[in-house]
Write a protein that holds these residues in place. Structure first.
Motif, mmCIF file in Angstrom:
data_model
loop_
_atom_site.group_PDB
_atom_site.id
_atom_site.type_symbol
_atom_site.label_atom_id
_atom_site.label_comp_id
_atom_site.label_asym_id
_atom_site.label_seq_id
_atom_site.Cartn_x
_atom_site.Cartn_y
_atom_site.Cartn_z
ATOM 1 N N TYR A 32 0.842 -1.207 0.000
ATOM 2 C CA TYR A 32 0.000 0.000 0.000
ATOM 3 C C TYR A 32 0.870 1.247 0.000
ATOM 4 O O TYR A 32 1.912 1.273 0.677
ATOM 5 C CB TYR A 32 -0.834 0.067 1.276
ATOM 6 C CG TYR A 32 -1.952 -0.935 1.385
ATOM 7 C CD1 TYR A 32 -3.140 -0.769 0.687
ATOM 8 C CD2 TYR A 32 -1.838 -2.020 2.248
ATOM 9 C CE1 TYR A 32 -4.190 -1.670 0.829
ATOM 10 C CE2 TYR A 32 -2.880 -2.928 2.394
ATOM 11 C CZ TYR A 32 -4.053 -2.753 1.678
ATOM 12 O OH TYR A 32 -5.078 -3.648 1.828
ATOM 13 N N ASP A 33 0.390 2.283 -0.672
ATOM 14 C CA ASP A 33 1.016 3.608 -0.583
ATOM 15 C C ASP A 33 0.219 4.482 0.378
ATOM 16 O O ASP A 33 -0.979 4.735 0.144
ATOM 17 C CB ASP A 33 0.980 4.320 -1.952
ATOM 18 C CG ASP A 33 1.999 3.768 -2.912
ATOM 19 O OD1 ASP A 33 2.896 3.031 -2.477
ATOM 20 O OD2 ASP A 33 1.880 4.081 -4.119
ATOM 21 N N TYR A 34 0.869 4.936 1.432
ATOM 22 C CA TYR A 34 0.326 5.974 2.318
ATOM 23 C C TYR A 34 1.287 7.156 2.197
ATOM 24 O O TYR A 34 2.427 6.990 1.737
ATOM 25 C CB TYR A 34 0.287 5.490 3.761
ATOM 26 C CG TYR A 34 -0.797 4.483 4.056
ATOM 27 C CD1 TYR A 34 -2.006 4.875 4.620
ATOM 28 C CD2 TYR A 34 -0.620 3.132 3.776
ATOM 29 C CE1 TYR A 34 -3.004 3.943 4.903
ATOM 30 C CE2 TYR A 34 -1.616 2.201 4.043
ATOM 31 C CZ TYR A 34 -2.801 2.614 4.609
ATOM 32 O OH TYR A 34 -3.793 1.698 4.883
ATOM 33 N N PRO A 35 0.878 8.349 2.643
ATOM 34 C CA PRO A 35 1.780 9.486 2.501
ATOM 35 C C PRO A 35 3.125 9.236 3.191
ATOM 36 O O PRO A 35 3.188 9.098 4.412
ATOM 37 C CB PRO A 35 1.020 10.635 3.179
ATOM 38 C CG PRO A 35 -0.406 10.209 3.123
ATOM 39 C CD PRO A 35 -0.407 8.711 3.220
ATOM 40 N N GLY A 36 4.177 9.097 2.408
ATOM 41 C CA GLY A 36 5.520 8.933 2.954
ATOM 42 C C GLY A 36 5.802 7.555 3.521
ATOM 43 O O GLY A 36 6.894 7.323 4.051
ATOM 44 N N VAL A 37 4.868 6.649 3.442
ATOM 45 C CA VAL A 37 5.052 5.328 4.055
ATOM 46 C C VAL A 37 4.559 4.232 3.113
ATOM 47 O O VAL A 37 3.473 4.347 2.525
ATOM 48 C CB VAL A 37 4.251 5.202 5.374
ATOM 49 C CG1 VAL A 37 4.528 3.859 6.040
ATOM 50 C CG2 VAL A 37 4.575 6.316 6.327
ATOM 51 N N THR A 38 5.340 3.179 2.989
ATOM 52 C CA THR A 38 4.892 1.963 2.304
ATOM 53 C C THR A 38 4.443 0.975 3.378
ATOM 54 O O THR A 38 5.157 0.756 4.361
ATOM 55 C CB THR A 38 6.046 1.347 1.490
ATOM 56 O OG1 THR A 38 6.454 2.313 0.513
ATOM 57 C CG2 THR A 38 5.624 0.069 0.806
ATOM 58 N N VAL A 39 3.267 0.422 3.190
ATOM 59 C CA VAL A 39 2.764 -0.595 4.114
ATOM 60 C C VAL A 39 2.695 -1.912 3.355
ATOM 61 O O VAL A 39 2.140 -1.977 2.253
ATOM 62 C CB VAL A 39 1.382 -0.202 4.680
ATOM 63 C CG1 VAL A 39 0.763 -1.361 5.446
ATOM 64 C CG2 VAL A 39 1.502 1.024 5.591
ATOM 65 N N ASN A 40 3.287 -2.938 3.945
ATOM 66 C CA ASN A 40 3.402 -4.245 3.301
ATOM 67 C C ASN A 40 2.706 -5.261 4.208
ATOM 68 O O ASN A 40 3.173 -5.534 5.305
ATOM 69 C CB ASN A 40 4.911 -4.545 3.168
ATOM 70 C CG ASN A 40 5.207 -5.951 2.709
ATOM 71 O OD1 ASN A 40 4.310 -6.746 2.479
ATOM 72 N ND2 ASN A 40 6.490 -6.263 2.582
ATOM 73 N N VAL A 41 1.561 -5.770 3.759
ATOM 74 C CA VAL A 41 0.870 -6.768 4.590
ATOM 75 C C VAL A 41 0.723 -8.059 3.810
ATOM 76 O O VAL A 41 0.625 -8.049 2.582
ATOM 77 C CB VAL A 41 -0.533 -6.292 5.064
ATOM 78 C CG1 VAL A 41 -0.427 -5.152 6.039
ATOM 79 C CG2 VAL A 41 -1.431 -5.931 3.910
ATOM 80 N N HIS A 42 0.722 -9.164 4.513
ATOM 81 C CA HIS A 42 0.421 -10.420 3.840
ATOM 82 C C HIS A 42 -0.173 -11.442 4.798
ATOM 83 O O HIS A 42 -0.029 -11.333 6.014
ATOM 84 C CB HIS A 42 1.646 -10.988 3.113
ATOM 85 C CG HIS A 42 2.752 -11.481 3.984
ATOM 86 N ND1 HIS A 42 3.973 -10.875 4.078
ATOM 87 C CD2 HIS A 42 2.815 -12.554 4.802
ATOM 88 C CE1 HIS A 42 4.739 -11.548 4.909
ATOM 89 N NE2 HIS A 42 4.066 -12.567 5.358
ATOM 90 N N CYS A 43 -0.875 -12.388 4.195
ATOM 91 C CA CYS A 43 -1.372 -13.526 4.959
ATOM 92 C C CYS A 43 -0.654 -14.752 4.443
ATOM 93 O O CYS A 43 -0.746 -15.093 3.265
ATOM 94 C CB CYS A 43 -2.876 -13.689 4.782
ATOM 95 S SG CYS A 43 -3.451 -15.145 5.667
ATOM 96 N N ASN A 44 0.078 -15.393 5.314
ATOM 97 C CA ASN A 44 0.989 -16.472 4.956
ATOM 98 C C ASN A 44 0.351 -17.826 5.270
ATOM 99 O O ASN A 44 -0.573 -17.910 6.065
ATOM 100 C CB ASN A 44 2.247 -16.263 5.819
ATOM 101 C CG ASN A 44 3.425 -17.010 5.298
ATOM 102 O OD1 ASN A 44 3.317 -17.824 4.405
ATOM 103 N ND2 ASN A 44 4.586 -16.726 5.870
#
Ligand SMILES: NC(=O)c1ccc[n+]([C@@H]2O[C@H](COP(=O)([O-])OP(=O)(O)OC[C@H]3O[C@@H](n4cnc5c(N)ncnc54)[C@H](O)[C@@H]3O)[C@@H](O)[C@H]2O)c1
Length: 449
Positions: A300-312
């Motif tokens: 995901y792109d948030y202002p100034g931050v990359t958020v990386n989520v996953h379900c493994n």
């Protein structure tokens, strides 16, 4: 993202930290919550009278948690399935009235509030009916089944001027509150990457729930259950495993990402819809006719931050949320958080000198040390904070809801927060389905491929 204050100083927060010099200091968080402080009744001396709509898996857990909150009292339940009606009574621990028709509960003038724990595709109708009846509402996560449902629910809260709490209980968790405090203090330095992982590596984790032996058109009001989805004949498997199907649920994004993203939003203060999302994944192990992948990863792109989520599909890591700051790393896993400082002291170059001659290397290092006479490594000391054994954040979340009803103060997770997080989950699924990045178009309030 730059936290509001940037400082390097080690700030010790919380009680009970142990000896300095140890590699890790640990602190047990003090209950400082509404639940811990709750008087036997509300400040008006009257308990919040609530009813529960949907007393299945989560509805029963909510009632068990609500029993710990002294400021509220359940005065009725509704469910479409006979066994769940009885299970709701058992969960609350009293022979409260129960019905299949929730509207009869909404007609009651003695009811202040409703806890809604029906399947995701049923949230909109039930929540809007509750709000239109003048009740304050706690609605389970994810708030919406799709973007249109969420926007309609936000509009209904505003129109009726009611209190609305979305049900991602981690937002009330004392460990998450401590994490938010640490994040806001600036102790992590600038944070530009946040990761969150969930995992499911069992049939139960993948929602392969058993069909109860008494399930039948007589014990389940299937017509009412399915009315907001495409019509189909009675299907007990869909009733119990609704999360697997796009007509009723949102797969791992709506079930699991929502917890990670709610946590990330509340800790970082980024209560916003991400501007862009890209998902990839696969349906491999639990390929039983379901609509959704069982492995999903999203950026995901948030202002100034990359958020990386996953379900493994590997259960070894737990469900961590990791904030990678330039000055410290903060990891929340279960009811424990750990902050590990980075060594940010100036260092002479090492690696690239491998291609230098010994004489050139010596010349460089002599000059560097002359320029940095005080430089030395500062090994940081990690700190952990934990919630007490048996801590129940759902009880805290419900306590916050009851407190807001009594005081008309804001809840911790209002309709805008709940809607933002749910839309982020919908973006993850859109991207997976369309095999493309998607963006949020604020002007049309839609997800664009
Ligand atoms: N916060 C959490 O950690 C958490 C955990 C699990 C589930 N949930 C959420 O809770 C909600 C419920 O999930 P669940 O696992 O309990 O599902 P479930 O299928 O076990 O229970 C839902 C119940 O709602 C009832 N219901 C549906 N429509 C109704 C209506 N019109 N009137 C009365 N009853 C109705 C059904 O009969 C069923 O018994 C979902 O939104 C889910 O995502 C949240």
């Amino acid at each position: 993202m730059k936290p509001s204050i940037t400082r390097r100083d080690f700030v010790r927060m919380g009680a009970g930290a142990v000896a300095a010099g140890a590699a890790v200091t640990s602190a047990l968080l003090e209950p400082s919550t509404l639940l811990a402080q709750a008087p036997a009744t509300s400040s008006s001396g009257r308990k919040i009278r609530f009813v529960s709509i949907g007393t299945g898996i989560r509805g029963c857990d909510l009632l068990r948690s609500a029993r710990k909150v002294a400021t509220g009292e359940c005065v009725g339940t509704a469910d479409l399935y006979t066994m769940h009606q009885q299970a709701g009574r058992e969960a609350w621990g009293a022979d409260i009235p129960t019905t299949r028709d929730y509207r009869s509960l909404l007609d009651r003038k003695d009811v202040d509030a409703v806890i809604v724990a029906v399947a995701d595709f049923q949230h909109r109708r039930v929540v809007v009916d509750c709000l239109d009846a003048g009740k304050d509402v706690y609605c389970e996560k994810p708030m919406s089944h799709n973007v249109a449902d969420g926007l309609a629910m936000v509009a209904a809260v505003e129109k009726n001027k009611r209190i609305f709490q979305a049900g991602s209980q981690r937002v009330s968790n004392m460990v998450y509150k401590k994490a938010a405090e640490i994040f806001k203090s600036g102790r992590l330095g600038e944070v530009h990457l946040i990761e969150g992982h969930s995992d499911r590596n069992s049939p139960s984790g993948a929602w392969v729930y058993p069909v109860a032996p008494d399930a039948s058109p007589e014990t389940i009001d299937w017509t009412t259950w399915i009315r907001d989805a495409p019509s189909r004949p009675f299907d007990a498997m869909r009733f119990f495993r609704w999360r697997c199907f796009a007509d009723y649920g949102e797969g791992v994004a709506g079930d699991l990402y929502v917890h990670l993203l709610s946590g990330i939003h509340c800790i970082s203060g980024m209560n916003a819809i991400p501007s862009r999302a890209y998902s990839t994944g696969s349906l491999t192990h639990f390929n039983d006719g379901r609509d959704y992948p069982d492995m999903l990863a999203t950026l995901y792109d948030y202002p100034g931050v990359t958020v990386n989520v996953h379900c493994n599909q590997n259960n070894s890591a737990g469900e961590p949320i990791i904030f990678y700051g330039r000055e410290a790393t903060m990891v929340i896993n279960g009811n424990t958080l750990t902050v590990t400082p980075q060594d940010t002291a100036p260092q002479p170059e090492g690696y690239s000198l491998n291609g230098w001659t010994a004489a050139a290397k010596k010349q460089y290092l002599d000059a560097w040390h002359a320029d940095h006479p005080a430089a030395q490594a500062r090994p940081g000391q990690a700190e952990t904070f934990s919630a007490p054994q048996g801590y129940d954040d759902t009880a805290d979340h419900i306590a916050n809801f009851f407190h807001a009803i009594e005081t008309r103060e804001h809840v911790v997770e209002d309709e805008v927060f709940g809607n933002n997080t749910a839309i982020a989950c919908h973006m993850a699924n859109h991207s997976y389905l369309h095999r493309n990045a998607v963006s949020w178009d604020a002007s049309s309030q839609t997800i664009k491929v």
